[in-house]
Motif scaffolding. Structure first.
Motif, mmCIF file in Angstrom:
data_model
loop_
_atom_site.group_PDB
_atom_site.id
_atom_site.type_symbol
_atom_site.label_atom_id
_atom_site.label_comp_id
_atom_site.label_asym_id
_atom_site.label_seq_id
_atom_site.Cartn_x
_atom_site.Cartn_y
_atom_site.Cartn_z
ATOM 1 N N LEU A 21 48.888 25.957 41.023
ATOM 2 C CA LEU A 21 48.734 26.864 42.153
ATOM 3 C C LEU A 21 49.660 26.389 43.261
ATOM 4 O O LEU A 21 49.613 25.238 43.670
ATOM 5 N N SER A 50 31.340 27.009 37.362
ATOM 6 C CA SER A 50 32.234 27.918 38.072
ATOM 7 C C SER A 50 33.423 27.144 38.640
ATOM 8 O O SER A 50 33.259 26.080 39.218
ATOM 9 N N GLY A 51 34.619 27.674 38.429
ATOM 10 C CA GLY A 51 35.814 27.018 38.949
ATOM 11 C C GLY A 51 36.452 26.049 37.979
ATOM 12 O O GLY A 51 37.425 25.373 38.315
ATOM 13 N N ALA A 52 35.934 25.985 36.746
ATOM 14 C CA ALA A 52 36.462 25.032 35.767
ATOM 15 C C ALA A 52 37.836 25.451 35.244
ATOM 16 O O ALA A 52 38.542 24.648 34.650
ATOM 17 N N GLY A 53 38.207 26.703 35.451
ATOM 18 C CA GLY A 53 39.505 27.162 34.961
ATOM 19 C C GLY A 53 39.395 27.979 33.695
ATOM 20 O O GLY A 53 40.374 28.203 33.001
ATOM 21 N N LYS A 54 38.199 28.468 33.391
ATOM 22 C CA LYS A 54 37.989 29.223 32.154
ATOM 23 C C LYS A 54 38.735 30.551 32.180
ATOM 24 O O LYS A 54 39.510 30.864 31.273
ATOM 25 N N SER A 55 38.518 31.311 33.254
ATOM 26 C CA SER A 55 39.180 32.622 33.341
ATOM 27 C C SER A 55 40.686 32.453 33.373
ATOM 28 O O SER A 55 41.432 33.255 32.792
ATOM 29 N N MET A 56 41.129 31.408 34.059
ATOM 30 C CA MET A 56 42.563 31.212 34.193
ATOM 31 C C MET A 56 43.199 30.923 32.834
ATOM 32 O O MET A 56 44.302 31.382 32.546
ATOM 33 N N GLU A 181 32.953 36.228 30.185
ATOM 34 C CA GLU A 181 31.573 36.452 30.622
ATOM 35 C C GLU A 181 31.147 37.894 30.396
ATOM 36 O O GLU A 181 30.747 38.584 31.334
ATOM 37 N N LEU A 281 40.137 22.485 43.950
ATOM 38 C CA LEU A 281 41.447 22.106 43.419
ATOM 39 C C LEU A 281 42.117 21.036 44.277
ATOM 40 O O LEU A 281 42.817 20.169 43.781
HETATM 41 N N1 LIG Z 1 44.597 33.586 42.774
HETATM 42 C C1 LIG Z 1 44.117 32.356 43.018
HETATM 43 N N2 LIG Z 1 44.545 31.690 44.109
HETATM 44 C C2 LIG Z 1 44.068 30.465 44.385
HETATM 45 N N3 LIG Z 1 43.192 29.793 43.638
HETATM 46 C C3 LIG Z 1 42.726 30.389 42.536
HETATM 47 C C4 LIG Z 1 43.156 31.711 42.174
HETATM 48 N N4 LIG Z 1 42.514 32.052 41.050
HETATM 49 C C5 LIG Z 1 41.733 30.999 40.733
HETATM 50 N N5 LIG Z 1 41.843 29.988 41.612
HETATM 51 C C6 LIG Z 1 41.171 28.685 41.553
HETATM 52 O O1 LIG Z 1 41.409 28.127 40.272
HETATM 53 C C7 LIG Z 1 40.250 27.475 39.785
HETATM 54 C C8 LIG Z 1 39.881 28.015 38.417
HETATM 55 O O2 LIG Z 1 39.475 29.367 38.546
HETATM 56 P P1 LIG Z 1 38.842 30.222 37.338
HETATM 57 O O3 LIG Z 1 38.697 31.601 37.845
HETATM 58 O O4 LIG Z 1 39.641 30.029 36.116
HETATM 59 O O5 LIG Z 1 37.417 29.561 37.172
HETATM 60 P P2 LIG Z 1 36.270 29.956 36.148
HETATM 61 O O6 LIG Z 1 36.052 28.758 35.309
HETATM 62 O O7 LIG Z 1 36.596 31.202 35.448
HETATM 63 O O8 LIG Z 1 35.042 30.124 37.106
HETATM 64 P P3 LIG Z 1 33.904 31.276 37.101
HETATM 65 O O9 LIG Z 1 32.830 30.790 36.193
HETATM 66 O O10 LIG Z 1 33.452 31.273 38.525
HETATM 67 O O11 LIG Z 1 34.525 32.555 36.681
HETATM 68 C C9 LIG Z 1 39.188 27.675 40.834
HETATM 69 O O12 LIG Z 1 39.099 26.482 41.603
HETATM 70 C C10 LIG Z 1 39.664 28.820 41.664
HETATM 71 O O13 LIG Z 1 39.235 28.647 42.985
#
Ligand SMILES: Nc1ncnc2c1ncn2[C@@H]1O[C@H](COP(=O)(O)OP(=O)(O)OP(=O)(O)O)[C@@H](O)[C@H]1O
Ligand SMILES: [Mg+2]
Lengths: 325, 327
Positions: A21, A50-56, A181, A281
């Motif tokens: 990021l 939440s925030g582990a980076g799964k969606s990313m 999810e 992060l």
């Molecule tokens: N567009 C963005 N800009 C800045 N930070 C981001 C962005 N998208 C995600 N993040 C950060 O990256 C990290 C991983 O996000 P991600 O959405 O992959 O989490 P997640 O595991 O899917 O969580 P959740 O269970 O809440 O969906 C988080 O700390 C989030 O704050």
């Protein structure tokens, strides 16, 4: 099952993937050196707070990482081809996606049939009439009366809409579905139905699934293997039964212990909670990212990031093949 | 569905009756019709006779009912100046105003929507920044100044386009049009731009904001994740979803285009109802003023009605009476 799996080529192979990021001058690692494989026909769970980076991770596979985020290193290989540079060719056709909230996943102004036809014809060369017939078949398969093909999304309940979304994801016959999810927004009884449906349809077709969730119960019931993510890193990966029954990483142990179990005297026990919270992060600690919350952390954990031991768990305590108790 | 339409029609009628009331009150109580018609030298007997003839001694609600009844038959009385029927005066000038309003609305909608979508899709590009910053100028300059600047540049300096009037018009019997002659079309350009510039900027900014909002929605992300092309995403999924707010604003703006045509018509000496109204104000020609008010009110109400009916056409959720989208 694990023996046969090792002999087949993986459908998807992610190696050393990092997503950064860009934040003014800083470069923050949202996904850090992540590697895992998905085999044909299997359901891999991706779990973590939440925030582990799964969606990313899911977005990275589909090439949907947009600035300020970017893939800084690593390879994503799908069906023998690198797709991390150019994912648009496989997007939808080979890999499709299901999002969390079915209420907003469908275009409110378009009939579900039109949306299905659009999704089918994007990837499969067929006439409108053929695509329409196919859309009807798909609807029947996901348990929706095909006569409702000309209905608008708002006339369906949340569970029904998620069925439509599943039909949409299956429409182009992908070999991998990333489900982010898919049942979180639904009530519990509907959750189970939707997961069963997804599982059954994918088993029939030999489609693999990456199932993203933070619910260990869903992992237990649905997945073949599971990868546990913490602060963008892989904490543990393995056969679901093995990981849940004998977790190796302290974080996994915490997650398992924090999962409610329904048995006769469960209401008497106070549910376990992992102390502390996932770091932002900006504040991912040095060494093992989990060490501030870990009861077993030693000096090494605070300095050096652990590698994956025994293809299973990234924890220094497993260094000698010993198990922590 | 039918009930929704009927209810909406009823509302429209109520609003029109209210506008008619205001218009009637102006007609009746601003200025003195008897004096205006007879002059100050008239005898008491003459005055009384005229008052009776005009029905000024009837109960007020009867006068109002009469006023509405006559308005329904396009009878707004005679102009104090020249004693022509007001309806005839307006009918003579309405084509000029409507052609001006429609041309500038079309200009505003086409350019507004195109630039709005363009600047939303190409965020941060040079062209986008240029369009956005010039559009700021468009909203901040007053209409008459834009008109004068355009006249100075294109009529005085470059001598490309006429600076006043409608040019040659073709008389179709019930309508005079400038659309059919070159000089008529040329004459339309500057006034239309002047009148439509503000609305264009507004439509552009709205389209852009809506588009950016819609592109964030999950069904758009899903469409992208399912590999649909940009064209499919923008036109199949996004465009229908920005139509409702865009149509709303466009409709409302069309109403104000007709109302604000007054200024543009004055700057360009455009022979429309706006100019008629300005002259009526100047000579305290009450019947013309009140008829003009009624006309503008009518235009607003009809446009709003059409806008609401278009919603029903676009959004199936509204058709089912399920939710009223706030805009
Ligand atoms: N567009 C963005 N800009 C800045 N930070 C981001 C962005 N998208 C995600 N993040 C950060 O990256 C990290 C991983 O996000 P991600 O959405 O992959 O989490 P997640 O595991 O899917 O969580 P959740 O269970 O809440 O969906 C988080 O700390 C989030 O704050
Ligand atoms: Mg997520």
């Amino acid at each position: 099952m694990s023996k046969t799996r090792e002999m087949t080529a993986p459908l998807l192979e992610i190696s050393h993937l990092s997503v950064m990021l860009k934040k003014r001058r800083d470069r923050l690692k949202a996904v850090d050196d992540l590697s895992f494989k998905v085999y044909p026909g299997e359901i891999l769970g991706l779990v973590g707070e939440s925030g582990a980076g799964k969606s990313m991770t899911g977005s990275a596979i589909l090439g949907l990482i947009d600035p300020p985020l970017y893939i800084s290193s690593g390879e994503i290989i799908f069906d023998g081809n690198r797709i991390d540079q150019n994912a648009s060719s496989i997007r939808g056709s080979k890999i499709s996606m299901i999002f969390q909230d079915p209420l907003v996943s469908l275009n409110p102004l378009r009939k579900i049939g039109d949306q299905l036809v659009e999704a089918i014809r994007t990837h499969i060369n067929m006439s409108k009439a053929e695509a329409f017939d196919r859309a009807k078949t798909l609807l029947a398969e996901v348990g929706i009366d095909p006569r409702r093909i000309n209905a608008y999304p708002h006339t369906f309940s949340g569970g029904m809409r998620q069925r439509v979304v599943i039909a949409l994801a299956l429409a182009p016959e992908p070999s991998l579905i990333i489900a982010d999810e898919p049942t979180t927004a639904l009530d519990v009884s509907v959750q189970a139905q939707i997961l069963d449906l997804l599982k059954r349809l994918c088993r029939e077709r030999g489609t693999s699934i990456i199932l993203i969730t933070h619910d260990m119960g869903v992992i237990a019931e649905t997945t073949d293997r599971v990868a546990v993510l913490y602060a963008g890193r892989l904490a543990e990966i393995g056969e679901t039964a093995s990981v849940l029954n004998s977790p190796r990483h302290p974080y996994t142990k915490g997650l398992v212990a924090a999962t409610p179990r329904i048995d006769a005297d469960s209401y008497k026990k106070k549910l376990f909670q992992i102390p502390g919270a996932m770091p932002d992060l900006e504040q991912i600690p040095q060494g093992c990212a989990f060490h501030p919350r870990c009861d077993f952390a030693n000096a090494q954990c605070k300095i050096q990031q652990p590698p994956l031991f025994e293809d299973r768990s990234a924890c220094w305590l497993l260094k000698d093949g010993s198990e922590i108790s | 569905m039918l009930i929704i339409i009927l209810r909406r029609l009823l509302q429209a009628v109520m609003v029109l009756l209210f506008v008619a009331l205001i218009s009637f009150l102006i007609f009746r109580f601003v200025g003195n019709p008897v004096e205006s018609l007879l002059g100050q030298e008239a005898t008491v007997a003459q005055r009384a006779a005229l008052e009776n003839a005009l029905g000024l001694n009837d109960p007020i609600y009867e006068q109002y009912a009469n006023f509405v009844w006559r308005a329904l038959q396009f009878d707004f009385g005679n102009s104090y100046r020249g004693a022509l029927p007001v309806a005839e005066l307006i009918a003579l000038r309405l084509p000029a105003t409507l052609e001006l309003a429609i041309t500038s609305a079309i200009f505003a909608v086409i350019f507004g929507v195109i630039t709005g979508i363009y600047t939303a899709i190409n965020r941060g590009s040079m062209m986008t920044n240029f369009i956005l910053s010039t559009s700021l100028v468009g909203v901040s300059l007053p209409t008459f100044l834009i008109g004068v600047l355009l006249i100075w540049l294109f009529s005085v300096e470059l001598n490309w386009l006429p600076s006043f009037g409608r040019g040659e018009v073709v008389d179709l019997g019930w309508w005079t049009t400038g659309y059919l002659t070159v000089s008529g079309l040329k004459s339309l350009i500057l006034p239309s731009i002047t009148l439509g510039l503000y609305q264009m900027t507004l439509i552009m900014r709205l389209t852009r904001a809506e588009m950016l909002e819609v592109l964030r929605q999950d069904y758009i992300r899903l469409a992208v994740a399912l590999g649909q092309s940009k064209r499919q995403v923008y036109f199949f999924h996004a465009l229908p979803n920005i139509l409702i707010p865009v149509i709303t604003i466009t409709g409302l703006q069309l109403g104000s285009v007709i109302a604000f045509a007054i200024i543009t018509e004055t700057v360009f000496q455009w022979p429309g109802v706006g100019l008629l109204f300005i002259n009526a104000v100047y000579f305290v020609d009450i019947p013309v003023m009140s008829a003009y008010l009624l006309l503008v009110g009518f235009a607003f109400v009809v446009i709003n009605l059409v806008v609401d009916l278009l919603y029903l056409l676009i959004d199936p959720r509204l058709r089912d009476g399920q939710l009223r989208k706030e805009v």
